[in-house]
Design a protein around this motif. Structure first.
Motif, PDB file in Angstrom:
ATOM      1  N   PHE A 143     -16.049  -7.595  42.627  1.00 30.96           N
ATOM      2  CA  PHE A 143     -16.510  -6.432  43.366  1.00 30.96           C
ATOM      3  C   PHE A 143     -15.489  -5.301  43.398  1.00 30.96           C
ATOM      4  N   LYS A 144     -14.215  -5.638  43.487  1.00 29.92           N
ATOM      5  CA  LYS A 144     -13.189  -4.594  43.533  1.00 29.92           C
ATOM      6  C   LYS A 144     -13.091  -3.869  42.200  1.00 29.92           C
ATOM      7  N   ASN A 145     -13.125  -4.613  41.100  1.00 31.65           N
ATOM      8  CA  ASN A 145     -13.127  -3.971  39.790  1.00 31.65           C
ATOM      9  C   ASN A 145     -14.383  -3.124  39.607  1.00 31.65           C
ATOM     10  N   ALA A 146     -15.516  -3.641  40.082  1.00 34.23           N
ATOM     11  CA  ALA A 146     -16.770  -2.892  39.996  1.00 34.23           C
ATOM     12  C   ALA A 146     -16.653  -1.570  40.741  1.00 34.23           C
ATOM     13  N   LEU A 147     -16.122  -1.637  41.947  1.00 31.63           N
ATOM     14  CA  LEU A 147     -16.001  -0.439  42.773  1.00 31.63           C
ATOM     15  C   LEU A 147     -15.047   0.571  42.132  1.00 31.63           C
ATOM     16  N   GLU A 148     -13.984   0.094  41.504  1.00 30.49           N
ATOM     17  CA  GLU A 148     -13.038   0.986  40.842  1.00 30.49           C
ATOM     18  C   GLU A 148     -13.716   1.763  39.718  1.00 30.49           C
ATOM     19  N   CYS A 149     -14.525   1.065  38.924  1.00 29.46           N
ATOM     20  CA  CYS A 149     -15.261   1.736  37.850  1.00 29.46           C
ATOM     21  C   CYS A 149     -16.247   2.761  38.405  1.00 29.46           C
ATOM     22  N   LEU A 150     -16.972   2.387  39.445  1.00 24.70           N
ATOM     23  CA  LEU A 150     -17.991   3.269  40.008  1.00 24.70           C
ATOM     24  C   LEU A 150     -17.376   4.500  40.657  1.00 24.70           C
ATOM     25  N   GLU A 151     -16.271   4.321  41.359  1.00 28.15           N
ATOM     26  CA  GLU A 151     -15.607   5.467  41.979  1.00 28.15           C
ATOM     27  C   GLU A 151     -15.043   6.417  40.929  1.00 28.15           C
ATOM     28  N   GLN A 152     -14.585   5.859  39.805  1.00 25.27           N
ATOM     29  CA  GLN A 152     -14.136   6.705  38.705  1.00 25.27           C
ATOM     30  C   GLN A 152     -15.306   7.516  38.162  1.00 25.27           C
ATOM     31  N   GLY A 153     -16.468   6.877  38.017  1.00 25.80           N
ATOM     32  CA  GLY A 153     -17.651   7.596  37.553  1.00 25.80           C
ATOM     33  C   GLY A 153     -18.044   8.712  38.505  1.00 25.80           C
ATOM     34  N   ILE A 154     -17.993   8.438  39.810  1.00 26.70           N
ATOM     35  CA  ILE A 154     -18.320   9.462  40.803  1.00 26.70           C
ATOM     36  C   ILE A 154     -17.331  10.620  40.714  1.00 26.70           C
ATOM     37  N   GLN A 155     -16.052  10.322  40.564  1.00 25.38           N
ATOM     38  CA  GLN A 155     -15.033  11.376  40.474  1.00 25.38           C
ATOM     39  C   GLN A 155     -15.262  12.247  39.248  1.00 25.38           C
ATOM     40  N   ILE A 156     -15.545  11.625  38.111  1.00 25.07           N
ATOM     41  CA  ILE A 156     -15.809  12.393  36.892  1.00 25.07           C
ATOM     42  C   ILE A 156     -17.002  13.321  37.114  1.00 25.07           C
ATOM     43  N   ASP A 170     -27.499   7.007  41.469  1.00 22.08           N
ATOM     44  CA  ASP A 170     -27.332   5.612  41.067  1.00 22.08           C
ATOM     45  C   ASP A 170     -25.894   5.153  41.265  1.00 22.08           C
ATOM     46  N   LEU A 171     -24.934   6.024  40.961  1.00 20.02           N
ATOM     47  CA  LEU A 171     -23.527   5.686  41.167  1.00 20.02           C
ATOM     48  C   LEU A 171     -23.236   5.443  42.643  1.00 20.02           C
ATOM     49  N   CYS A 172     -23.766   6.299  43.497  1.00 17.43           N
ATOM     50  CA  CYS A 172     -23.539   6.148  44.940  1.00 17.43           C
ATOM     51  C   CYS A 172     -24.199   4.878  45.467  1.00 17.43           C
ATOM     52  N   LEU A 173     -25.403   4.591  44.993  1.00 19.14           N
ATOM     53  CA  LEU A 173     -26.087   3.371  45.406  1.00 19.14           C
ATOM     54  C   LEU A 173     -25.291   2.135  44.987  1.00 19.14           C
ATOM     55  N   ALA A 174     -24.853   2.110  43.734  1.00 22.77           N
ATOM     56  CA  ALA A 174     -24.102   0.955  43.249  1.00 22.77           C
ATOM     57  C   ALA A 174     -22.791   0.783  44.002  1.00 22.77           C
ATOM     58  N   ALA A 175     -22.110   1.888  44.299  1.00 19.78           N
ATOM     59  CA  ALA A 175     -20.877   1.802  45.072  1.00 19.78           C
ATOM     60  C   ALA A 175     -21.155   1.275  46.475  1.00 19.78           C
ATOM     61  N   GLY A 176     -22.253   1.720  47.078  1.00 16.22           N
ATOM     62  CA  GLY A 176     -22.630   1.220  48.400  1.00 16.22           C
ATOM     63  C   GLY A 176     -22.881  -0.274  48.390  1.00 16.22           C
ATOM     64  N   ILE A 177     -23.515  -0.759  47.331  1.00 17.34           N
ATOM     65  CA  ILE A 177     -23.783  -2.186  47.200  1.00 17.34           C
ATOM     66  C   ILE A 177     -22.479  -2.978  47.102  1.00 17.34           C
ATOM     67  N   CYS A 178     -21.500  -2.425  46.384  1.00 16.33           N
ATOM     68  CA  CYS A 178     -20.198  -3.087  46.290  1.00 16.33           C
ATOM     69  C   CYS A 178     -19.503  -3.122  47.643  1.00 16.33           C
ATOM     70  N   PHE A 179     -19.534  -2.019  48.379  1.00 14.19           N
ATOM     71  CA  PHE A 179     -18.950  -2.003  49.713  1.00 14.19           C
ATOM     72  C   PHE A 179     -19.646  -3.032  50.613  1.00 14.19           C
ATOM     73  N   PHE A 180     -20.961  -3.167  50.460  1.00  7.62           N
ATOM     74  CA  PHE A 180     -21.711  -4.160  51.233  1.00  7.62           C
ATOM     75  C   PHE A 180     -21.220  -5.562  50.900  1.00  7.62           C
ATOM     76  N   ALA A 181     -21.021  -5.824  49.612  1.00  7.45           N
ATOM     77  CA  ALA A 181     -20.532  -7.140  49.192  1.00  7.45           C
ATOM     78  C   ALA A 181     -19.134  -7.406  49.728  1.00  7.45           C
ATOM     79  N   LEU A 182     -18.343  -6.346  49.884  1.00  9.10           N
ATOM     80  CA  LEU A 182     -16.989  -6.474  50.426  1.00  9.10           C
ATOM     81  C   LEU A 182     -16.977  -6.394  51.947  1.00  9.10           C
ATOM     82  N   ASP A 183     -18.164  -6.368  52.548  1.00 10.01           N
ATOM     83  CA  ASP A 183     -18.331  -6.392  54.007  1.00 10.01           C
ATOM     84  C   ASP A 183     -17.824  -5.116  54.684  1.00 10.01           C
TER      85      ASP A 183
END
Length: 389
Positions: A143-156, A170-183
Protein backbone atom coordinates in the motif's frame (compact mmCIF):
# COMPACT_ATOMS: atom_id res chain seq x y z
CA UNK A 1 -11.50 -7.91 4.41
CA UNK A 2 -14.55 -9.02 6.96
CA UNK A 3 -20.71 -8.91 10.33
CA UNK A 4 -19.07 -5.82 9.32
CA UNK A 5 -17.63 -5.39 12.77
CA UNK A 6 -14.46 -4.27 11.09
CA UNK A 7 -11.46 -3.22 13.14
CA UNK A 8 -8.17 -1.67 12.15
CA UNK A 9 -6.62 -5.06 11.55
CA UNK A 10 -9.28 -6.10 9.06
CA UNK A 11 -8.15 -4.42 5.87
CA UNK A 12 -10.59 -4.99 3.00
CA UNK A 13 -8.88 -6.42 -0.02
CA UNK A 14 -9.42 -4.91 -3.38
CA UNK A 15 -7.79 -7.46 -5.58
CA UNK A 16 -9.59 -7.89 -8.89
CA UNK A 17 -8.07 -11.06 -10.31
CA UNK A 18 -9.00 -14.56 -11.32
CA UNK A 19 -7.42 -17.43 -9.46
CA UNK A 20 -4.59 -18.93 -11.46
CA UNK A 21 -5.21 -22.53 -12.39
CA UNK A 22 -1.67 -23.90 -12.51
CA UNK A 23 1.31 -21.84 -11.35
CA UNK A 24 -0.49 -19.76 -8.71
CA UNK A 25 0.99 -21.78 -5.86
CA UNK A 26 4.50 -20.93 -7.00
CA UNK A 27 3.56 -17.27 -7.27
CA UNK A 28 2.04 -17.33 -3.79
CA UNK A 29 5.21 -18.88 -2.40
CA UNK A 30 7.14 -16.05 -4.01
CA UNK A 31 4.83 -13.53 -2.38
CA UNK A 32 5.23 -15.22 0.97
CA UNK A 33 9.00 -15.41 0.71
CA UNK A 34 9.07 -11.67 0.23
CA UNK A 35 7.04 -11.02 3.35
CA UNK A 36 3.79 -10.29 1.52
CA UNK A 37 0.47 -10.50 3.39
CA UNK A 38 -2.99 -9.71 2.12
CA UNK A 39 -4.32 -8.54 5.45
CA UNK A 40 -1.59 -6.15 6.53
CA UNK A 41 -0.32 -2.75 5.54
CA UNK A 42 3.38 -3.64 5.36
CA UNK A 43 5.23 -2.50 2.29
CA UNK A 44 7.54 -5.26 1.13
CA UNK A 45 11.17 -4.25 1.60
CA UNK A 46 13.81 -5.60 -0.71
CA UNK A 47 11.33 -6.77 -3.33
CA UNK A 48 12.15 -3.87 -5.58
CA UNK A 49 15.80 -4.97 -5.75
CA UNK A 50 14.73 -7.89 -7.93
CA UNK A 51 13.50 -5.60 -10.68
CA UNK A 52 14.85 -2.84 -12.84
CA UNK A 53 12.59 -0.06 -11.58
CA UNK A 54 12.49 1.01 -7.95
CA UNK A 55 9.24 2.81 -6.98
CA UNK A 56 11.36 5.37 -5.15
CA UNK A 57 12.77 6.40 -8.52
CA UNK A 58 9.47 8.16 -9.20
CA UNK A 59 9.24 9.74 -5.77
CA UNK A 60 8.76 13.54 -5.77
CA UNK A 61 11.74 13.74 -3.39
CA UNK A 62 14.06 12.20 -5.95
CA UNK A 63 16.17 15.02 -7.49
CA UNK A 64 16.07 13.28 -10.86
CA UNK A 65 12.30 13.69 -10.93
CA UNK A 66 12.28 17.38 -10.17
CA UNK A 67 13.90 18.47 -13.39
CA UNK A 68 11.68 20.01 -16.03
CA UNK A 69 11.03 18.01 -19.17
CA UNK A 70 8.95 18.90 -22.18
CA UNK A 71 6.48 16.09 -22.81
CA UNK A 72 6.96 14.55 -26.23
CA UNK A 73 4.16 14.56 -28.76
CA UNK A 74 2.95 11.14 -29.96
CA UNK A 75 4.29 11.91 -33.43
CA UNK A 76 7.78 12.26 -31.95
CA UNK A 77 7.73 8.82 -30.32
CA UNK A 78 9.31 5.92 -32.23
CA UNK A 79 6.86 3.29 -33.37
CA UNK A 80 8.85 0.59 -31.59
CA UNK A 81 8.26 2.27 -28.22
CA UNK A 82 4.55 2.66 -28.90
CA UNK A 83 4.34 -1.04 -29.71
CA UNK A 84 6.33 -1.93 -26.58
CA UNK A 85 3.99 0.12 -24.37
CA UNK A 86 0.88 -1.42 -25.88
CA UNK A 87 2.26 -4.95 -25.59
CA UNK A 88 3.32 -4.45 -21.97
CA UNK A 89 -0.07 -3.00 -21.00
CA UNK A 90 -2.00 -5.81 -22.67
CA UNK A 91 0.25 -8.42 -21.08
CA UNK A 92 -0.17 -6.81 -17.65
CA UNK A 93 -3.95 -6.86 -18.00
CA UNK A 94 -3.86 -10.51 -19.06
CA UNK A 95 -1.61 -11.52 -16.18
CA UNK A 96 -3.77 -9.66 -13.68
CA UNK A 97 -6.86 -11.39 -15.04
CA UNK A 98 -5.12 -14.74 -14.55
CA UNK A 99 -4.20 -13.91 -10.94
CA UNK A 100 -0.45 -13.64 -11.69
CA UNK A 101 -0.13 -10.45 -9.72
CA UNK A 102 3.64 -10.27 -9.29
CA UNK A 103 4.22 -10.74 -12.99
CA UNK A 104 1.52 -8.17 -13.73
CA UNK A 105 3.30 -5.75 -11.39
CA UNK A 106 6.56 -6.26 -13.28
CA UNK A 107 4.86 -5.52 -16.59
CA UNK A 108 3.34 -2.33 -15.14
CA UNK A 109 6.87 -1.29 -14.21
CA UNK A 110 7.84 -1.90 -17.84
CA UNK A 111 4.95 0.31 -18.97
CA UNK A 112 6.17 3.09 -16.67
CA UNK A 113 9.73 2.74 -17.93
CA UNK A 114 8.67 2.72 -21.60
CA UNK A 115 6.31 5.67 -21.05
CA UNK A 116 9.12 7.68 -19.50
CA UNK A 117 11.41 6.88 -22.43
CA UNK A 118 8.72 7.62 -24.99
CA UNK A 119 6.92 10.67 -23.62
CA UNK A 120 8.96 12.00 -20.69
CA UNK A 121 8.20 12.17 -16.97
CA UNK A 122 5.94 15.21 -17.24
CA UNK A 123 3.61 13.64 -19.80
CA UNK A 124 0.05 12.50 -19.32
CA UNK A 125 1.11 9.03 -20.43
CA UNK A 126 3.66 8.78 -17.61
CA UNK A 127 1.04 10.12 -15.18
CA UNK A 128 -1.39 7.38 -16.21
CA UNK A 129 1.35 4.77 -15.96
CA UNK A 130 1.95 5.89 -12.36
CA UNK A 131 -1.73 5.28 -11.69
CA UNK A 132 -1.65 1.79 -13.16
CA UNK A 133 1.54 0.87 -11.33
CA UNK A 134 -0.02 2.12 -8.09
CA UNK A 135 -2.99 -0.17 -8.63
CA UNK A 136 -0.65 -3.08 -9.33
CA UNK A 137 1.22 -2.44 -6.07
CA UNK A 138 -2.12 -2.32 -4.27
CA UNK A 139 -3.04 -5.70 -5.72
CA UNK A 140 -0.10 -7.27 -3.88
CA UNK A 141 -0.84 -5.26 -0.71
CA UNK A 142 2.15 -2.95 -1.03
CA UNK A 143 0.00 0.00 0.00
CA UNK A 144 2.80 2.45 0.75
CA UNK A 145 4.48 1.86 -2.60
CA UNK A 146 1.07 2.15 -4.27
CA UNK A 147 0.40 5.46 -2.56
CA UNK A 148 3.83 6.79 -3.56
CA UNK A 149 3.13 6.06 -7.22
CA UNK A 150 -0.35 7.59 -7.06
CA UNK A 151 0.79 10.75 -5.30
CA UNK A 152 3.49 11.17 -7.94
CA UNK A 153 0.81 10.88 -10.62
CA UNK A 154 -1.33 13.50 -8.86
CA UNK A 155 1.66 15.86 -8.57
CA UNK A 156 2.49 15.50 -12.27
CA UNK A 157 -1.12 16.23 -13.18
CA UNK A 158 -1.35 19.28 -10.93
CA UNK A 159 1.87 20.76 -12.31
CA UNK A 160 0.73 20.32 -15.90
CA UNK A 161 -1.90 21.82 -18.17
CA UNK A 162 -3.63 18.48 -18.78
CA UNK A 163 -7.40 18.53 -19.11
CA UNK A 164 -8.30 14.95 -18.31
CA UNK A 165 -10.58 15.24 -15.26
CA UNK A 166 -11.44 11.54 -15.30
CA UNK A 167 -7.77 10.68 -14.92
CA UNK A 168 -7.35 12.99 -11.93
CA UNK A 169 -10.57 11.70 -10.35
CA UNK A 170 -9.31 8.12 -10.72
CA UNK A 171 -5.95 9.02 -9.17
CA UNK A 172 -7.66 10.64 -6.19
CA UNK A 173 -10.00 7.68 -5.75
CA UNK A 174 -7.14 5.19 -5.87
CA UNK A 175 -5.10 7.23 -3.39
CA UNK A 176 -8.11 7.38 -1.07
CA UNK A 177 -8.43 3.60 -1.24
CA UNK A 178 -4.77 3.24 -0.26
CA UNK A 179 -5.23 5.59 2.69
CA UNK A 180 -8.26 3.50 3.70
CA UNK A 181 -6.14 0.34 3.58
CA UNK A 182 -3.55 2.10 5.75
CA UNK A 183 -6.34 3.03 8.20
CA UNK A 184 -5.97 6.79 7.60
CA UNK A 185 -9.69 7.43 7.27
CA UNK A 186 -9.41 11.21 7.30
CA UNK A 187 -7.07 11.31 4.31
CA UNK A 188 -9.17 8.66 2.58
CA UNK A 189 -12.30 10.78 2.91
CA UNK A 190 -10.52 13.91 1.70
CA UNK A 191 -9.41 12.13 -1.47
CA UNK A 192 -12.89 10.63 -1.99
CA UNK A 193 -14.44 14.09 -1.69
CA UNK A 194 -12.00 15.54 -4.19
CA UNK A 195 -12.73 12.73 -6.64
CA UNK A 196 -16.47 13.26 -6.19
CA UNK A 197 -16.16 16.99 -6.78
CA UNK A 198 -14.14 16.52 -9.97
CA UNK A 199 -16.67 14.03 -11.35
CA UNK A 200 -19.69 16.14 -10.43
CA UNK A 201 -18.21 19.30 -11.91
CA UNK A 202 -17.26 17.65 -15.20
CA UNK A 203 -19.66 14.77 -15.76
CA UNK A 204 -22.62 15.05 -13.38
CA UNK A 205 -23.83 13.10 -10.37
CA UNK A 206 -24.72 9.95 -12.29
CA UNK A 207 -21.06 8.89 -12.69
CA UNK A 208 -20.11 9.08 -9.01
CA UNK A 209 -21.26 5.59 -8.00
CA UNK A 210 -17.77 4.09 -7.85
CA UNK A 211 -16.53 6.73 -5.42
CA UNK A 212 -19.71 6.59 -3.34
CA UNK A 213 -19.14 2.84 -2.97
CA UNK A 214 -15.91 3.58 -1.16
CA UNK A 215 -17.54 6.30 0.92
CA UNK A 216 -20.02 3.66 2.08
CA UNK A 217 -17.15 1.38 3.08
CA UNK A 218 -15.67 4.15 5.15
CA UNK A 219 -19.05 4.63 6.84
CA UNK A 220 -19.19 0.89 7.50
CA UNK A 221 -15.73 1.02 9.05
CA UNK A 222 -17.04 3.72 11.40
CA UNK A 223 -20.18 1.61 12.05
CA UNK A 224 -22.45 4.33 10.67
CA UNK A 225 -24.89 1.71 9.48
CA UNK A 226 -27.78 3.98 8.45
CA UNK A 227 -25.51 6.36 6.54
CA UNK A 228 -23.79 3.47 4.79
CA UNK A 229 -27.11 1.87 3.86
CA UNK A 230 -28.42 5.14 2.39
CA UNK A 231 -25.22 5.60 0.39
CA UNK A 232 -25.39 2.05 -0.96
CA UNK A 233 -29.06 2.47 -1.89
CA UNK A 234 -28.12 5.53 -3.92
CA UNK A 235 -25.35 3.61 -5.65
CA UNK A 236 -27.62 0.64 -6.27
CA UNK A 237 -30.12 2.84 -8.14
CA UNK A 238 -27.30 4.17 -10.34
CA UNK A 239 -26.09 0.71 -11.30
CA UNK A 240 -29.58 -0.76 -11.77
CA UNK A 241 -30.41 2.10 -14.15
CA UNK A 242 -27.51 0.96 -16.33
CA UNK A 243 -27.96 -2.77 -15.75
CA UNK A 244 -27.28 -3.73 -19.36
CA UNK A 245 -23.69 -2.67 -18.82
CA UNK A 246 -21.62 -5.61 -17.57
CA UNK A 247 -19.54 -3.29 -15.40
CA UNK A 248 -22.68 -2.03 -13.68
CA UNK A 249 -23.69 -5.63 -13.00
CA UNK A 250 -20.30 -6.33 -11.43
CA UNK A 251 -20.53 -3.23 -9.28
CA UNK A 252 -24.07 -4.17 -8.28
CA UNK A 253 -22.66 -7.43 -6.94
CA UNK A 254 -20.32 -5.34 -4.75
CA UNK A 255 -23.26 -3.26 -3.51
CA UNK A 256 -25.26 -6.36 -2.63
CA UNK A 257 -22.32 -7.89 -0.77
CA UNK A 258 -21.78 -4.78 1.32
CA UNK A 259 -25.50 -4.39 2.00
CA UNK A 260 -25.49 -7.96 3.25
CA UNK A 261 -22.69 -7.05 5.67
CA UNK A 262 -24.80 -4.20 7.05
CA UNK A 263 -27.88 -6.43 7.35
CA UNK A 264 -25.82 -9.00 9.21
CA UNK A 265 -24.29 -6.41 11.55
CA UNK A 266 -27.73 -5.01 12.37
CA UNK A 267 -29.33 -8.41 13.03
CA UNK A 268 -31.31 -8.73 9.78
CA UNK A 269 -30.19 -12.27 9.06
CA UNK A 270 -32.72 -13.27 6.41
CA UNK A 271 -32.04 -10.10 4.40
CA UNK A 272 -28.30 -10.66 4.73
CA UNK A 273 -28.56 -14.21 3.38
CA UNK A 274 -30.69 -13.04 0.46
CA UNK A 275 -28.25 -10.26 -0.43
CA UNK A 276 -25.23 -12.59 -0.18
CA UNK A 277 -26.97 -15.10 -2.46
CA UNK A 278 -27.76 -12.42 -5.06
CA UNK A 279 -24.18 -11.14 -4.95
CA UNK A 280 -22.76 -14.66 -5.24
CA UNK A 281 -24.98 -15.43 -8.23
CA UNK A 282 -23.81 -12.30 -10.04
CA UNK A 283 -20.15 -12.90 -9.22
CA UNK A 284 -20.33 -16.53 -10.32
CA UNK A 285 -21.68 -15.36 -13.66
CA UNK A 286 -19.53 -12.26 -14.22
CA UNK A 287 -16.25 -13.07 -12.48
CA UNK A 288 -16.30 -16.85 -12.42
CA UNK A 289 -16.44 -19.32 -9.51
CA UNK A 290 -12.68 -19.20 -8.93
CA UNK A 291 -12.41 -15.43 -8.54
CA UNK A 292 -11.18 -14.19 -5.14
CA UNK A 293 -14.11 -11.77 -4.83
CA UNK A 294 -16.51 -14.64 -5.54
CA UNK A 295 -14.76 -16.67 -2.85
CA UNK A 296 -15.15 -13.81 -0.35
CA UNK A 297 -18.91 -13.70 -0.86
CA UNK A 298 -19.16 -17.51 -0.72
CA UNK A 299 -17.25 -17.51 2.58
CA UNK A 300 -19.46 -14.87 4.17
CA UNK A 301 -22.61 -16.69 3.13
CA UNK A 302 -21.18 -19.93 4.53
CA UNK A 303 -20.32 -18.26 7.83
CA UNK A 304 -23.83 -16.92 8.19
CA UNK A 305 -25.44 -20.25 7.34
CA UNK A 306 -23.19 -22.09 9.77
CA UNK A 307 -23.77 -19.73 12.68
CA UNK A 308 -27.47 -19.20 12.24
CA UNK A 309 -28.49 -22.68 11.04
CA UNK A 310 -31.53 -20.93 9.57
CA UNK A 311 -33.22 -24.08 8.25
CA UNK A 312 -33.17 -25.87 11.61
CA UNK A 313 -31.63 -29.00 10.05
CA UNK A 314 -28.48 -30.08 8.25
CA UNK A 315 -29.39 -28.42 4.96
CA UNK A 316 -27.73 -25.11 5.90
CA UNK A 317 -24.70 -26.86 7.37
CA UNK A 318 -24.29 -28.99 4.25
CA UNK A 319 -24.39 -25.91 2.04
CA UNK A 320 -21.95 -24.12 4.33
CA UNK A 321 -19.51 -27.05 4.23
CA UNK A 322 -19.62 -27.10 0.42
CA UNK A 323 -19.06 -23.35 0.24
CA UNK A 324 -16.11 -23.48 2.66
CA UNK A 325 -14.53 -26.24 0.59
CA UNK A 326 -14.96 -24.15 -2.54
CA UNK A 327 -13.39 -21.11 -0.87
CA UNK A 328 -10.43 -23.14 0.33
CA UNK A 329 -9.78 -24.57 -3.14
CA UNK A 330 -9.97 -21.11 -4.72
CA UNK A 331 -7.59 -19.54 -2.21
CA UNK A 332 -5.22 -22.51 -2.29
CA UNK A 333 -4.91 -22.24 -6.07
CA UNK A 334 -4.63 -18.46 -6.10
CA UNK A 335 -2.51 -17.84 -3.00
CA UNK A 336 -0.85 -21.15 -2.19
CA UNK A 337 -1.67 -23.72 0.49
CA UNK A 338 0.57 -22.06 3.10
CA UNK A 339 -0.93 -18.60 2.77
CA UNK A 340 -2.72 -17.41 5.93
CA UNK A 341 -6.05 -17.00 4.12
CA UNK A 342 -5.77 -20.52 2.68
CA UNK A 343 -4.94 -21.95 6.11
CA UNK A 344 -7.88 -20.09 7.67
CA UNK A 345 -10.22 -21.35 4.94
CA UNK A 346 -9.04 -24.93 5.47
CA UNK A 347 -9.79 -24.68 9.19
CA UNK A 348 -13.23 -23.27 8.47
CA UNK A 349 -13.94 -26.10 6.06
CA UNK A 350 -12.90 -28.74 8.60
CA UNK A 351 -14.94 -26.98 11.26
CA UNK A 352 -18.05 -27.23 9.08
CA UNK A 353 -17.36 -30.92 8.37
CA UNK A 354 -16.93 -31.60 12.09
CA UNK A 355 -20.18 -29.84 12.93
CA UNK A 356 -21.98 -31.90 10.32
CA UNK A 357 -20.67 -35.03 12.06
CA UNK A 358 -21.79 -33.74 15.44
CA UNK A 359 -18.25 -32.77 16.45
CA UNK A 360 -16.96 -29.36 17.53
CA UNK A 361 -13.31 -29.98 18.31
CA UNK A 362 -12.05 -27.66 15.59
CA UNK A 363 -14.68 -24.96 16.02
CA UNK A 364 -13.01 -23.37 19.05
CA UNK A 365 -9.80 -23.04 17.04
CA UNK A 366 -11.48 -21.13 14.22
CA UNK A 367 -14.16 -19.15 16.07
CA UNK A 368 -12.20 -15.92 15.81
CA UNK A 369 -11.59 -16.34 12.09
CA UNK A 370 -15.26 -16.84 11.22
CA UNK A 371 -16.77 -14.21 13.47
CA UNK A 372 -17.28 -11.51 10.88
CA UNK A 373 -18.09 -11.00 7.25
CA UNK A 374 -15.71 -9.69 4.59
CA UNK A 375 -16.60 -6.23 3.34
CA UNK A 376 -15.40 -5.81 -0.22
CA UNK A 377 -14.47 -2.36 -1.48
CA UNK A 378 -15.21 -1.24 -4.99
CA UNK A 379 -12.85 -2.82 -7.46
CA UNK A 380 -10.28 -0.55 -9.04
CA UNK A 381 -11.63 1.60 -11.89
CA UNK A 382 -9.00 0.64 -14.43
CA UNK A 383 -11.48 0.72 -17.31
CA UNK A 384 -12.18 4.41 -16.74
CA UNK A 385 -8.56 5.51 -17.25
CA UNK A 386 -7.76 6.98 -20.69
CA UNK A 387 -5.44 4.71 -22.61
CA UNK A 388 -2.83 5.41 -25.27
CA UNK A 389 -3.30 1.96 -26.80
Amino acid sequence: GKGCNMDSQQIPRQVECRAESSKSGQEADELKSRGQATQGCKSTQGYQNHHSLDPKSISPSNPEVQGSQRPKEPAEVPLSLKIAIKAAKEHAEYLSGQGKLLRALNRRKDVLHFSQSAFGRNSLQFCLACHQLGLAYYDVSEFKNALECLEQGIQIYEESDFHQPQALADLCLAAGICFFALDDLQEAMQHYRRSLQILRDNFGHEVTGEVLMNVALLQIRKKLWEDAQQTLETVQKMFEADYRNSKSKRLLADVLHNQACIFQATGKTSQAILAFRRSLKLRDKLLGPNHLFTAATARDLANLLMREDVDGDQKSLTEAEQLFKRVYETRRQALGSDHEESVSSKLEWHSAKSKLKGLSTIQSTTSSSISSADTIPYSQPIANVPSIC
